[in-house]
Design a protein around this motif. Structure first.
Motif, PDB file in Angstrom:
ATOM      1  N   ASN A   1     -13.881 -31.863  10.333  1.00  0.00           N
ATOM      2  CA  ASN A   1     -13.259 -30.595   9.958  1.00  0.00           C
ATOM      3  C   ASN A   1     -12.060 -30.798   9.036  1.00  0.00           C
ATOM      4  OD1 ASN A   1     -14.693 -28.237  11.364  1.00  0.00           O
ATOM      5  ND2 ASN A   1     -14.718 -29.936  12.803  1.00  0.00           N
ATOM      6  N   ARG A   2     -11.356 -31.895   9.194  1.00  0.00           N
ATOM      7  CA  ARG A   2     -10.274 -32.218   8.255  1.00  0.00           C
ATOM      8  C   ARG A   2     -10.877 -32.526   6.885  1.00  0.00           C
ATOM      9  NH1 ARG A   2      -5.852 -32.519   9.969  1.00  0.00           N
ATOM     10  NH2 ARG A   2      -6.343 -33.343  12.025  1.00  0.00           N
ATOM     11  N   GLN A   3     -12.015 -33.231   6.868  1.00  0.00           N
ATOM     12  CA  GLN A   3     -12.709 -33.501   5.604  1.00  0.00           C
ATOM     13  C   GLN A   3     -13.181 -32.193   4.964  1.00  0.00           C
ATOM     14  OE1 GLN A   3     -15.664 -36.733   5.723  1.00  0.00           O
ATOM     15  NE2 GLN A   3     -14.761 -37.354   7.684  1.00  0.00           N
TER      16      GLN A   3
ATOM     17  N   LEU B   1     -12.580 -27.831   0.878  1.00  0.00           N
ATOM     18  CA  LEU B   1     -12.279 -26.441   0.523  1.00  0.00           C
ATOM     19  C   LEU B   1     -11.028 -26.363  -0.345  1.00  0.00           C
ATOM     20  CD1 LEU B   1     -13.011 -24.760   3.958  1.00  0.00           C
ATOM     21  CD2 LEU B   1     -14.370 -24.546   1.862  1.00  0.00           C
ATOM     22  N   GLU B   2     -10.050 -27.191  -0.024  1.00  0.00           N
ATOM     23  CA  GLU B   2      -8.827 -27.238  -0.823  1.00  0.00           C
ATOM     24  C   GLU B   2      -9.149 -27.646  -2.256  1.00  0.00           C
ATOM     25  OE1 GLU B   2      -4.333 -29.130  -0.557  1.00  0.00           O
ATOM     26  OE2 GLU B   2      -5.834 -29.733   0.913  1.00  0.00           O
ATOM     27  N   ARG B   3      -9.979 -28.633  -2.395  1.00  0.00           N
ATOM     28  CA  ARG B   3     -10.365 -29.106  -3.734  1.00  0.00           C
ATOM     29  C   ARG B   3     -11.119 -28.011  -4.492  1.00  0.00           C
ATOM     30  NH1 ARG B   3     -10.233 -33.940  -5.942  1.00  0.00           N
ATOM     31  NH2 ARG B   3     -11.690 -34.478  -7.588  1.00  0.00           N
ATOM     32  N   LEU B   4     -12.022 -27.307  -3.801  1.00  0.00           N
ATOM     33  CA  LEU B   4     -12.807 -26.260  -4.444  1.00  0.00           C
ATOM     34  C   LEU B   4     -11.959 -25.050  -4.844  1.00  0.00           C
ATOM     35  CD1 LEU B   4     -15.990 -26.341  -2.180  1.00  0.00           C
ATOM     36  CD2 LEU B   4     -15.827 -27.089  -4.580  1.00  0.00           C
ATOM     37  N   GLY B   5     -10.879 -24.817  -4.104  1.00  0.00           N
ATOM     38  CA  GLY B   5     -10.050 -23.651  -4.390  1.00  0.00           C
ATOM     39  C   GLY B   5      -8.708 -23.950  -5.001  1.00  0.00           C
ATOM     40  N   GLU B   6      -8.500 -25.184  -5.458  1.00  0.00           N
ATOM     41  CA  GLU B   6      -7.166 -25.607  -5.897  1.00  0.00           C
ATOM     42  C   GLU B   6      -6.613 -24.802  -7.068  1.00  0.00           C
ATOM     43  OE1 GLU B   6      -7.425 -29.758  -6.746  1.00  0.00           O
ATOM     44  OE2 GLU B   6      -8.951 -29.497  -8.277  1.00  0.00           O
ATOM     45  N   ASP B   7      -7.472 -24.158  -7.838  1.00  0.00           N
ATOM     46  CA  ASP B   7      -6.990 -23.366  -8.964  1.00  0.00           C
ATOM     47  C   ASP B   7      -6.435 -22.008  -8.526  1.00  0.00           C
ATOM     48  OD1 ASP B   7      -9.608 -22.641  -8.203  1.00  0.00           O
ATOM     49  OD2 ASP B   7     -10.013 -21.747 -10.172  1.00  0.00           O
ATOM     50  N   ARG B   8      -6.762 -21.566  -7.291  1.00  0.00           N
ATOM     51  CA  ARG B   8      -6.337 -20.243  -6.828  1.00  0.00           C
ATOM     52  C   ARG B   8      -5.602 -20.245  -5.501  1.00  0.00           C
ATOM     53  NH1 ARG B   8     -12.107 -18.045  -6.627  1.00  0.00           N
ATOM     54  NH2 ARG B   8     -12.404 -20.236  -6.218  1.00  0.00           N
ATOM     55  N   LEU B   9      -5.722 -21.348  -4.761  1.00  0.00           N
ATOM     56  CA  LEU B   9      -5.150 -21.408  -3.425  1.00  0.00           C
ATOM     57  C   LEU B   9      -4.243 -22.617  -3.267  1.00  0.00           C
ATOM     58  CD1 LEU B   9      -8.431 -20.689  -1.395  1.00  0.00           C
ATOM     59  CD2 LEU B   9      -6.655 -19.048  -2.031  1.00  0.00           C
ATOM     60  N   GLU B  10      -3.147 -22.407  -2.560  1.00  0.00           N
ATOM     61  CA  GLU B  10      -2.244 -23.503  -2.187  1.00  0.00           C
ATOM     62  C   GLU B  10      -2.353 -23.687  -0.682  1.00  0.00           C
ATOM     63  OE1 GLU B  10       2.513 -24.184  -1.614  1.00  0.00           O
ATOM     64  OE2 GLU B  10       1.855 -22.801  -3.178  1.00  0.00           O
ATOM     65  N   PHE B  11      -2.853 -24.834  -0.260  1.00  0.00           N
ATOM     66  CA  PHE B  11      -3.080 -25.086   1.155  1.00  0.00           C
ATOM     67  C   PHE B  11      -1.840 -25.706   1.795  1.00  0.00           C
ATOM     68  CE2 PHE B  11      -7.134 -23.881   0.061  1.00  0.00           C
ATOM     69  CZ  PHE B  11      -8.094 -24.096   1.027  1.00  0.00           C
TER      70      PHE B  11
ATOM     71  N   ALA C   1      -2.415 -15.852   3.898  1.00  0.00           N
ATOM     72  CA  ALA C   1      -3.614 -15.803   4.736  1.00  0.00           C
ATOM     73  C   ALA C   1      -3.685 -17.081   5.555  1.00  0.00           C
ATOM     74  CB  ALA C   1      -4.866 -15.656   3.873  1.00  0.00           C
ATOM     75  N   VAL C   2      -4.642 -17.104   6.485  1.00  0.00           N
ATOM     76  CA  VAL C   2      -4.810 -18.252   7.359  1.00  0.00           C
ATOM     77  C   VAL C   2      -6.274 -18.683   7.331  1.00  0.00           C
ATOM     78  CG1 VAL C   2      -4.516 -19.161   9.701  1.00  0.00           C
ATOM     79  CG2 VAL C   2      -2.963 -17.389   8.852  1.00  0.00           C
ATOM     80  N   LEU C   3      -6.487 -19.990   7.249  1.00  0.00           N
ATOM     81  CA  LEU C   3      -7.820 -20.566   7.317  1.00  0.00           C
ATOM     82  C   LEU C   3      -7.896 -21.414   8.577  1.00  0.00           C
ATOM     83  CD1 LEU C   3     -10.618 -21.239   6.059  1.00  0.00           C
ATOM     84  CD2 LEU C   3      -9.478 -23.173   4.919  1.00  0.00           C
ATOM     85  N   PHE C   4      -8.885 -21.126   9.417  1.00  0.00           N
ATOM     86  CA  PHE C   4      -9.126 -21.898  10.627  1.00  0.00           C
ATOM     87  C   PHE C   4     -10.376 -22.737  10.413  1.00  0.00           C
ATOM     88  CE2 PHE C   4      -6.721 -18.218  11.987  1.00  0.00           C
ATOM     89  CZ  PHE C   4      -5.796 -18.758  12.866  1.00  0.00           C
TER      90      PHE C   4
ATOM     91  N   LEU D   1     -20.097 -23.563  -0.285  1.00  0.00           N
ATOM     92  CA  LEU D   1     -18.657 -23.592  -0.025  1.00  0.00           C
ATOM     93  C   LEU D   1     -17.859 -22.965  -1.162  1.00  0.00           C
ATOM     94  CD1 LEU D   1     -18.314 -27.085   1.682  1.00  0.00           C
ATOM     95  CD2 LEU D   1     -18.266 -24.817   2.766  1.00  0.00           C
ATOM     96  N   GLU D   2     -18.323 -23.094  -2.396  1.00  0.00           N
ATOM     97  CA  GLU D   2     -17.678 -22.396  -3.517  1.00  0.00           C
ATOM     98  C   GLU D   2     -17.735 -20.891  -3.300  1.00  0.00           C
ATOM     99  OE1 GLU D   2     -19.871 -23.950  -6.845  1.00  0.00           O
ATOM    100  OE2 GLU D   2     -18.474 -25.637  -7.133  1.00  0.00           O
ATOM    101  N   ASP D   3     -18.891 -20.404  -2.849  1.00  0.00           N
ATOM    102  CA  ASP D   3     -19.029 -18.978  -2.546  1.00  0.00           C
ATOM    103  C   ASP D   3     -18.102 -18.582  -1.407  1.00  0.00           C
ATOM    104  OD1 ASP D   3     -20.395 -16.351  -2.821  1.00  0.00           O
ATOM    105  OD2 ASP D   3     -21.082 -16.829  -0.782  1.00  0.00           O
ATOM    106  N   PHE D   4     -17.978 -19.433  -0.380  1.00  0.00           N
ATOM    107  CA  PHE D   4     -17.071 -19.161   0.729  1.00  0.00           C
ATOM    108  C   PHE D   4     -15.642 -19.003   0.210  1.00  0.00           C
ATOM    109  CE2 PHE D   4     -14.149 -20.418   4.074  1.00  0.00           C
ATOM    110  CZ  PHE D   4     -14.625 -19.728   5.181  1.00  0.00           C
ATOM    111  N   VAL D   5     -15.206 -19.920  -0.639  1.00  0.00           N
ATOM    112  CA  VAL D   5     -13.856 -19.859  -1.195  1.00  0.00           C
ATOM    113  C   VAL D   5     -13.689 -18.603  -2.051  1.00  0.00           C
ATOM    114  CG1 VAL D   5     -12.227 -20.971  -2.787  1.00  0.00           C
ATOM    115  CG2 VAL D   5     -13.440 -22.349  -1.082  1.00  0.00           C
ATOM    116  N   ASP D   6     -14.658 -18.301  -2.899  1.00  0.00           N
ATOM    117  CA  ASP D   6     -14.591 -17.095  -3.731  1.00  0.00           C
ATOM    118  C   ASP D   6     -14.446 -15.841  -2.875  1.00  0.00           C
ATOM    119  OD1 ASP D   6     -14.943 -18.666  -5.997  1.00  0.00           O
ATOM    120  OD2 ASP D   6     -17.074 -18.143  -6.237  1.00  0.00           O
TER     121      ASP D   6
END
Length: 184
Positions: free
Chosen positions: A19-21, A26-36, A71-74, A168-173
């Protein structure tokens, strides 16, 4: 547009946690729009109602970290058909005492990975019930129960299977859209 700040709760303390992986992917996929902003849940004291009147510093810091997020990601494994105790403890600390929940009103998403064929379906259902009670706006779709296999995520956080990466890209979008919709 500014990046949305995401408080990330990974429900596993294990060094090589799937889950950490997944969270890193997800962080890598969303790095242009999200700060984890990863939340350290392993060093928190056990929630005890006796300290509601004099809250521990770790609980105060946890609440501040959650409140600073958009927001929060679990990202949760499944232990005995439910959420890990360490994750439930962190949720309890951030949501107590009654009337002072750091989670209230925040958008959230839930995802998880396991080696089992049904992924983390039961843990996610329990977690969704908890988060709903805490007045979080939990993204309803897509539900994401990943069966994790060795090599699915490489050491740089890249998803190695194209179909899983696209999912996962769709999940992030969808999570970004959900945050924007909930935050107005």
């Amino acid at each position: 547009m500014d990046k949305r700040k995401i408080a990330v709760f990974v429900g596993s303390l294990r060094e090589g946690s799937f889950n950490r992986q997944l969270a890193r992917a997800l962080e890598r996929l969303g790095e242009d729009r999200l700060e984890f902003d990863h939340v350290d849940i392993g060093s928190l004291p056990f929630y005890n109602q006796d300290f509601d009147g004099d809250y521990p510093q770790e609980g105060i810091a946890l609440k501040a970290q959650v409140r600073a997020a958009d927001a929060v990601l679990f990202v949760t494994p499944e232990y005995n058909r439910s959420v890990p105790g360490v994750l439930k403890n962190a949720i309890d600390l951030a949501s107590r005492p009654y009337g002072d929940s750091a989670f209230a009103g925040l958008p959230a998403a839930v995802i998880g990975a396991s080696v089992g064929a049904i992924g983390t379906a039961m843990a996610q259902q329990h977690l969704r019930n908890i988060l709903s009670y805490l007045d979080m706006a939990v993204m309803p779709q897509p539900e994401a129960y990943l069966q994790f296999k060795d090599g699915l995520v490489d050491e740089d956080g890249r998803v190695t299977r194209q179909d899983t990466r696209e999912f996962l890209e769709d999940f992030v979008d969808r999570f970004v859209e959900w945050i924007d919709r909930q935050r107005g």
